[in-house]
Design an enzyme around this catalytic site. Structure first.
Site, PDB file in Angstrom:
ATOM      1  N   ASP A  31       0.806  -1.037  -0.133  1.00  0.00           N
ATOM      2  CA  ASP A  31      -0.137  -0.103  -0.180  1.00  0.00           C
ATOM      3  C   ASP A  31       0.865   1.224  -0.186  1.00  0.00           C
ATOM      4  OD1 ASP A  31      -3.160   0.337   1.074  1.00  0.00           O
ATOM      5  OD2 ASP A  31      -1.693   2.139   1.064  1.00  0.00           O
ATOM      6  N   SER A  83     -10.306   6.326  -4.979  1.00  0.00           N
ATOM      7  CA  SER A  83     -11.841   5.460  -4.818  1.00  0.00           C
ATOM      8  C   SER A  83     -13.004   6.547  -4.605  1.00  0.00           C
ATOM      9  CB  SER A  83     -11.886   4.492  -3.758  1.00  0.00           C
ATOM     10  OG  SER A  83     -11.879   5.308  -2.465  1.00  0.00           O
ATOM     11  N   THR A 132     -15.866  -2.201  -9.440  1.00  0.00           N
ATOM     12  CA  THR A 132     -17.255  -1.444  -9.139  1.00  0.00           C
ATOM     13  C   THR A 132     -18.379  -1.581  -9.833  1.00  0.00           C
ATOM     14  OG1 THR A 132     -18.175   0.890  -8.414  1.00  0.00           O
ATOM     15  CG2 THR A 132     -16.101   0.767 -10.217  1.00  0.00           C
ATOM     16  N   ASP A 133     -19.557  -1.240  -9.491  1.00  0.00           N
ATOM     17  CA  ASP A 133     -20.721  -1.030 -10.251  1.00  0.00           C
ATOM     18  C   ASP A 133     -20.892   0.095 -10.880  1.00  0.00           C
ATOM     19  OD1 ASP A 133     -21.450   0.518  -8.318  1.00  0.00           O
ATOM     20  OD2 ASP A 133     -23.258  -0.575  -7.500  1.00  0.00           O
ATOM     21  N   GLU A 134     -19.962   1.076 -10.620  1.00  0.00           N
ATOM     22  CA  GLU A 134     -20.075   2.377 -11.269  1.00  0.00           C
ATOM     23  C   GLU A 134     -19.606   2.370 -12.732  1.00  0.00           C
ATOM     24  OE1 GLU A 134     -19.119   5.284  -7.496  1.00  0.00           O
ATOM     25  OE2 GLU A 134     -18.952   6.047  -9.406  1.00  0.00           O
ATOM     26  N   TYR A 158     -13.586   8.975 -12.014  1.00  0.00           N
ATOM     27  CA  TYR A 158     -13.313   7.813 -11.105  1.00  0.00           C
ATOM     28  C   TYR A 158     -13.785   6.377 -12.092  1.00  0.00           C
ATOM     29  CZ  TYR A 158     -14.389   3.924  -7.835  1.00  0.00           C
ATOM     30  OH  TYR A 158     -14.510   2.669  -7.466  1.00  0.00           O
ATOM     31  N   LYS A 162     -11.538   3.164 -13.677  1.00  0.00           N
ATOM     32  CA  LYS A 162     -11.953   1.648 -13.214  1.00  0.00           C
ATOM     33  C   LYS A 162     -12.177   0.759 -14.370  1.00  0.00           C
ATOM     34  CE  LYS A 162     -12.042   0.072  -9.493  1.00  0.00           C
ATOM     35  NZ  LYS A 162     -10.609  -0.479  -8.787  1.00  0.00           N
ATOM     36  N   LYS A 197     -16.670   9.630   2.818  1.00  0.00           N
ATOM     37  CA  LYS A 197     -17.792   8.855   2.212  1.00  0.00           C
ATOM     38  C   LYS A 197     -19.060   9.023   2.893  1.00  0.00           C
ATOM     39  CE  LYS A 197     -14.904   7.130  -0.938  1.00  0.00           C
ATOM     40  NZ  LYS A 197     -14.042   6.099  -0.642  1.00  0.00           N
ATOM     41  N   PRO A 290     -21.790  17.322  -9.738  1.00  0.00           N
ATOM     42  CA  PRO A 290     -22.177  17.251 -11.313  1.00  0.00           C
ATOM     43  C   PRO A 290     -22.060  15.611 -12.014  1.00  0.00           C
ATOM     44  CG  PRO A 290     -20.016  18.588 -10.485  1.00  0.00           C
ATOM     45  CD  PRO A 290     -20.673  17.827  -9.515  1.00  0.00           C
TER      46      PRO A 290
HETATM   47  P1  NAD Z   1     -10.147   3.389   0.021  1.00  0.00           P
HETATM   48  O1  NAD Z   1      -9.893   4.563  -0.853  1.00  0.00           O
HETATM   49  O2  NAD Z   1     -10.689   3.314   1.299  1.00  0.00           O
HETATM   50  O3  NAD Z   1      -8.630   2.649  -0.100  1.00  0.00           O
HETATM   51  C1  NAD Z   1      -7.840   2.690  -1.127  1.00  0.00           C
HETATM   52  C2  NAD Z   1      -6.308   2.011  -0.581  1.00  0.00           C
HETATM   53  O4  NAD Z   1      -5.418   2.101  -1.638  1.00  0.00           O
HETATM   54  C3  NAD Z   1      -5.633   3.079   0.378  1.00  0.00           C
HETATM   55  O5  NAD Z   1      -4.961   2.236   1.491  1.00  0.00           O
HETATM   56  C4  NAD Z   1      -4.561   3.741  -0.635  1.00  0.00           C
HETATM   57  O6  NAD Z   1      -3.414   4.099   0.159  1.00  0.00           O
HETATM   58  C5  NAD Z   1      -4.174   2.611  -1.483  1.00  0.00           C
HETATM   59  N1  NAD Z   1      -3.497   3.315  -2.800  1.00  0.00           N
HETATM   60  C6  NAD Z   1      -4.047   4.178  -3.357  1.00  0.00           C
HETATM   61  N2  NAD Z   1      -3.029   4.606  -4.427  1.00  0.00           N
HETATM   62  C7  NAD Z   1      -2.192   3.511  -4.411  1.00  0.00           C
HETATM   63  C8  NAD Z   1      -0.861   3.220  -5.262  1.00  0.00           C
HETATM   64  N3  NAD Z   1      -0.707   3.769  -6.103  1.00  0.00           N
HETATM   65  N4  NAD Z   1      -0.300   2.246  -4.789  1.00  0.00           N
HETATM   66  C9  NAD Z   1      -0.441   1.433  -3.569  1.00  0.00           C
HETATM   67  N5  NAD Z   1      -1.483   1.722  -3.055  1.00  0.00           N
HETATM   68  C10 NAD Z   1      -2.474   2.769  -3.166  1.00  0.00           C
HETATM   69  O7  NAD Z   1     -10.733   2.479  -1.197  1.00  0.00           O
HETATM   70  P2  NAD Z   1     -12.047   1.471  -0.673  1.00  0.00           P
HETATM   71  O8  NAD Z   1     -13.066   1.884  -0.446  1.00  0.00           O
HETATM   72  O9  NAD Z   1     -11.190   0.327   0.280  1.00  0.00           O
HETATM   73  O10 NAD Z   1     -11.941   0.512  -2.202  1.00  0.00           O
HETATM   74  C11 NAD Z   1     -11.083  -0.624  -2.513  1.00  0.00           C
HETATM   75  C12 NAD Z   1     -11.193  -1.231  -3.912  1.00  0.00           C
HETATM   76  O11 NAD Z   1     -12.682  -1.327  -4.100  1.00  0.00           O
HETATM   77  C13 NAD Z   1     -11.105   0.061  -4.883  1.00  0.00           C
HETATM   78  O12 NAD Z   1     -10.643  -0.548  -6.061  1.00  0.00           O
HETATM   79  C14 NAD Z   1     -12.607   0.574  -5.147  1.00  0.00           C
HETATM   80  O13 NAD Z   1     -12.538   1.032  -6.572  1.00  0.00           O
HETATM   81  C15 NAD Z   1     -13.299  -0.647  -5.031  1.00  0.00           C
HETATM   82  N6  NAD Z   1     -14.759  -0.386  -4.559  1.00  0.00           N
HETATM   83  C16 NAD Z   1     -14.986   0.360  -3.435  1.00  0.00           C
HETATM   84  C17 NAD Z   1     -16.357   0.473  -3.237  1.00  0.00           C
HETATM   85  C18 NAD Z   1     -16.757   1.261  -2.103  1.00  0.00           C
HETATM   86  O14 NAD Z   1     -18.038   1.432  -1.572  1.00  0.00           O
HETATM   87  N7  NAD Z   1     -16.017   1.642  -1.089  1.00  0.00           N
HETATM   88  C19 NAD Z   1     -17.465  -0.075  -4.037  1.00  0.00           C
HETATM   89  C20 NAD Z   1     -17.141  -0.654  -5.139  1.00  0.00           C
HETATM   90  C21 NAD Z   1     -15.535  -0.921  -5.550  1.00  0.00           C
HETATM   91  O1  DAU Z   2     -21.006   2.001  -6.380  1.00  0.00           O
HETATM   92  C1  DAU Z   2     -19.902   1.759  -5.969  1.00  0.00           C
HETATM   93  C2  DAU Z   2     -19.144   2.911  -5.528  1.00  0.00           C
HETATM   94  O2  DAU Z   2     -19.501   3.629  -4.347  1.00  0.00           O
HETATM   95  C3  DAU Z   2     -17.497   2.899  -5.492  1.00  0.00           C
HETATM   96  O3  DAU Z   2     -17.132   2.226  -6.699  1.00  0.00           O
HETATM   97  C4  DAU Z   2     -16.805   4.208  -4.938  1.00  0.00           C
HETATM   98  O4  DAU Z   2     -15.387   3.865  -4.626  1.00  0.00           O
HETATM   99  C5  DAU Z   2     -17.555   4.616  -3.488  1.00  0.00           C
HETATM  100  O5  DAU Z   2     -16.904   5.773  -3.169  1.00  0.00           O
HETATM  101  C6  DAU Z   2     -18.988   4.596  -3.814  1.00  0.00           C
HETATM  102  O6  DAU Z   2     -19.330   5.688  -4.712  1.00  0.00           O
HETATM  103  P1  DAU Z   2     -20.615   6.813  -4.359  1.00  0.00           P
HETATM  104  O7  DAU Z   2     -20.295   7.925  -4.932  1.00  0.00           O
HETATM  105  O8  DAU Z   2     -21.618   6.195  -4.512  1.00  0.00           O
HETATM  106  O9  DAU Z   2     -20.180   6.851  -2.679  1.00  0.00           O
HETATM  107  P2  DAU Z   2     -20.492   8.196  -1.739  1.00  0.00           P
HETATM  108  O10 DAU Z   2     -20.405   7.741  -0.296  1.00  0.00           O
HETATM  109  O11 DAU Z   2     -19.478   9.360  -1.901  1.00  0.00           O
HETATM  110  O12 DAU Z   2     -21.835   8.865  -1.929  1.00  0.00           O
HETATM  111  C7  DAU Z   2     -22.982   7.974  -1.758  1.00  0.00           C
HETATM  112  C8  DAU Z   2     -24.006   8.851  -2.285  1.00  0.00           C
HETATM  113  O13 DAU Z   2     -24.370   9.843  -1.295  1.00  0.00           O
HETATM  114  C9  DAU Z   2     -24.152   9.345  -3.677  1.00  0.00           C
HETATM  115  O14 DAU Z   2     -25.272   9.268  -4.370  1.00  0.00           O
HETATM  116  C10 DAU Z   2     -23.677  10.984  -3.245  1.00  0.00           C
HETATM  117  C11 DAU Z   2     -24.192  11.131  -1.950  1.00  0.00           C
HETATM  118  N1  DAU Z   2     -23.571  12.147  -0.963  1.00  0.00           N
HETATM  119  C12 DAU Z   2     -22.150  11.791  -0.691  1.00  0.00           C
HETATM  120  C13 DAU Z   2     -21.522  12.601   0.193  1.00  0.00           C
HETATM  121  C14 DAU Z   2     -19.956  12.320   0.350  1.00  0.00           C
HETATM  122  C15 DAU Z   2     -24.158  13.088  -0.485  1.00  0.00           C
HETATM  123  O15 DAU Z   2     -25.467  13.161  -0.548  1.00  0.00           O
HETATM  124  N2  DAU Z   2     -23.521  13.986   0.298  1.00  0.00           N
HETATM  125  C16 DAU Z   2     -22.246  13.848   0.714  1.00  0.00           C
HETATM  126  O16 DAU Z   2     -21.767  14.547   1.441  1.00  0.00           O
END
Ligand code: NAD
Ligand code: DAU
Length: 353
Positions: A31, A83, A132-134, A158, A162, A197, A290
């Site tokens: 990491d 992410s 991701t589903d995005e 983003y 991905k 988040k 946006p």
């Molecule tokens: P996060 O942002 O919490 O963690 C990302 C980690 O990757 C961090 O520890 C960071 O230090 C490390 N990292 C970033 N750039 C790096 C690099 N260049 N080299 C080595 N390490 C690096 O992310 P998360 O929420 O744990 O997501 C993990 C994975 O799951 C991602 O690939 C994300 O796209 C995917 N994902 C997340 C969600 C979600 O809801 N959080 C949903 C769908 C998919």
């Molecule tokens: O769907 C999977 C994705 O979920 C992952 O691939 C991403 O890494 C992860 O960050 C997440 O993306 P979202 O944009 O859906 O998550 P976030 O928590 O940023 O936002 C969730 C929803 O809430 C989205 O519709 C935006 C809204 N939101 C978010 C924030 C931070 C708000 O309304 N207010 C806020 O302050």
């Protein structure tokens, strides 16, 4: 052993902690420790010989190759990424660098390692790419949920990076035979999520008496997946998934953002009541994101049918566990909140006021 990238982030760390609670198989955890990576999350493993932490950038192919040759993992699980969608709108360059260039470098290192393996070692090696589903874009209200054959339509920088990384992973399987698995999961929530988040942000702002920012009309829909359920799904994919296949992982939990925020307020009203009024009074509608995707939802039938995985948590049980975890771990949140994060909040939310 297995090699994990991004194992100091939210999902990666939950995966590593869960893996070592269930297996004796060691983990090399690579990491870069960006703002989202936090070694404090892995404190419980500090003296554990089964966990080897290496601070490195996945874009550094030479370091990765050395690590693969030194540790000889039977699998690579690739979590590392930039992410956060809002950050990708402010500064997409880091997303292109890590998600695309970094995944490319990791694939090159994995291929160079894998071609030199012999017999069963080569056959059984797996590269598990966590996507991701995005990448599928936004669903109309009455459209069926995303399945593995839904066409790609990424809308944010983003999601586009991905999607690009998914295509590279697919191409390394198709062109070079690298044994890959790809997963697409919905929105995760649970312990150790960085407070930028939605769910941890609402909890920390509520407790601090700050406005609870809801983008636009708050009627956007996400499909919430408890992180421990996601990690269990990844273990199933690694153990039983078919090389070259993709698996969608979701919680069967579609909720509007307003429903999520109101449920969090109700939980906090019960578990940590204010001296007067409800946390709901802090809800503030702010300018929309946006290009905000309106709805995501996952059809997780394939992984249930083929690998026997289904989420164990309902939204109600998962969310209550999460709120209780954040209430009990305010020290973790304070420890990771840096000056940079406060600056991010200032930039991000001042513009939306
Ligand atoms: P996060 O942002 O919490 O963690 C990302 C980690 O990757 C961090 O520890 C960071 O230090 C490390 N990292 C970033 N750039 C790096 C690099 N260049 N080299 C080595 N390490 C690096 O992310 P998360 O929420 O744990 O997501 C993990 C994975 O799951 C991602 O690939 C994300 O796209 C995917 N994902 C997340 C969600 C979600 O809801 N959080 C949903 C769908 C998919
Ligand atoms: O769907 C999977 C994705 O979920 C992952 O691939 C991403 O890494 C992860 O960050 C997440 O993306 P979202 O944009 O859906 O998550 P976030 O928590 O940023 O936002 C969730 C929803 O809430 C989205 O519709 C935006 C809204 N939101 C978010 C924030 C931070 C708000 O309304 N207010 C806020 O302050």
């Amino acid at each position: 052993m297995i090699l994990v990238t991004g194992g100091a982030g939210f999902i990666g760390a939950n995966f590593v902690l869960g893996w070592l609670a269930e297996h004796d198989e060691a983990v090399v955890n690579v990491d870069k420790l960006t703002y989202a990576g936090n070694l404090g999350t892995l404190d419980a493993l500090r003296a554990d010989p089964r966990h080897q932490f290496v601070k490195a950038d996945i874009a550094d192919a030479a370091i990765l190759q050395n690590l693969l040759v030194k540790y000889r993992p039977r699998a690579v699980l690739h979590f590392a990424a930039e992410s956060h969608v809002d950050r990708s709108l402010h500064g997409p360059a880091d997303f292109v660098q890590t998600n695309l260039v970094g995944t490319f470098a990791l694939l090159e290192a994995a291929r160079a390692y894998w071609v030199r393996l012999k017999g069963a070692e080569q056959e059984n090696f797996r590269f598990l790419h966590i996507s991701t589903d995005e990448v599928y874009g936004s669903l109309a209200p009455d459209a069926p949920p995303f399945c593995e054959t839904t066409p790609y339509a990424p809308n944010s920088p983003y999601a586009a990076t991905k999607a690009g990384s998914d295509h590279l992973v697919r191409a390394y399987h198709h062109s070079y035979g690298l044994p890959v698995l790809t997963t697409h999961c919905s929105n995760n929530y649970g312990p150790y999520q960085f407070p930028e988040k939605l769910i941890p942000l609402i909890i920390s702002h509520a407790l601090a008496g700050k406005p609870l920012p809801v983008y636009g009309d708050g009627k956007q829909v996400r499909d919430w997946l408890y992180v421990a359920d996601h990690c269990a799904a990844l273990r199933a994919v690694l153990a039983r998934g078919c090389s070259g296949q993709t698996y969608n992982i979701g919680g069967w939990n579609e909720k509007t953002n307003l429903e999520v925020v109101h449920t969090l307020c109700a939980l906090l009203d019960r578990l940590r009541p204010k001296s007067s009024g409800s946390y709901r009074d802090q809800v503030t509608f702010v300018q929309d994101r946006p290009g905000h995707d309106r709805r995501y939802a996952i059809n997780a039938s394939k992984i249930e049918r083929e690998l026997g995985w289904r989420p164990a948590h309902t939204f109600e049980t998962g969310l209550e566990e999460t709120v209780r975890w954040y209430l009990d771990h305010s020290d973790w949140v304070h420890q990771i909140i840096s000056g940079d994060y406060l600056k991010w909040l200032e930039t991000q939310y001042a513009q939306r006021a």
